[in-house]
Design an enzyme around this catalytic site. Sequence first.
Site, mmCIF file in Angstrom:
data_model
loop_
_atom_site.group_PDB
_atom_site.id
_atom_site.type_symbol
_atom_site.label_atom_id
_atom_site.label_comp_id
_atom_site.label_asym_id
_atom_site.label_seq_id
_atom_site.Cartn_x
_atom_site.Cartn_y
_atom_site.Cartn_z
ATOM 1 C CD GLN A 1 0.495 5.222 -1.155
ATOM 2 O OE1 GLN A 1 0.904 6.141 -1.835
ATOM 3 N NE2 GLN A 1 -0.399 4.380 -1.582
ATOM 4 C CG PHE A 2 -5.021 6.320 3.206
ATOM 5 C CD1 PHE A 2 -5.880 5.275 3.509
ATOM 6 C CD2 PHE A 2 -5.170 6.972 1.984
ATOM 7 C CE1 PHE A 2 -6.861 4.888 2.616
ATOM 8 C CE2 PHE A 2 -6.146 6.600 1.091
ATOM 9 C CZ PHE A 2 -7.001 5.549 1.405
ATOM 10 C CB THR A 3 -3.127 2.422 0.735
ATOM 11 O OG1 THR A 3 -1.974 2.848 0.030
ATOM 12 C CG2 THR A 3 -4.358 3.144 0.208
#
Length: 140
Positions: free
Chosen positions: A73-75
Amino acid sequence: MSSAQVTVDGQVVGRIDPAARGIPHGLVALVGVTHSDTEATAKALADKVWRLRILDSERSAADLNAPILVVSQFTLYADTKKGRRPSWSAAAPGAIAEPLVDMFADALRELGATVATGRFGAHMRIDLVNDGPVTVMLEL
């Protein structure tokens, strides 16, 4: 959570169902990687997730042998301080992040966890029954 799954292009790529194992809850770990993260960070966070006493009666996933769904989940590293478009410059690039997310999942398996995963870099649909809800952010 009481159940969770990840779907990519209409196919389920990862699923956990704690009730099928005779336990009420499992964990979903949304994993973001930043530039300063290392193999040691991934392993230490896996150990922390496995042993953190956040399930019923202050028990850990290790105590219950609860399954864990790991989703990249890079966000999580979105910077929204300026303007109206988030910046993800604090997120590590895929070539660095993907091996560390894999290492995190592998470290959980080495500790004894049953682990399912999403698919790194894919557009994922996450279906999650959050029983609580309890959300905890872990950093080292």
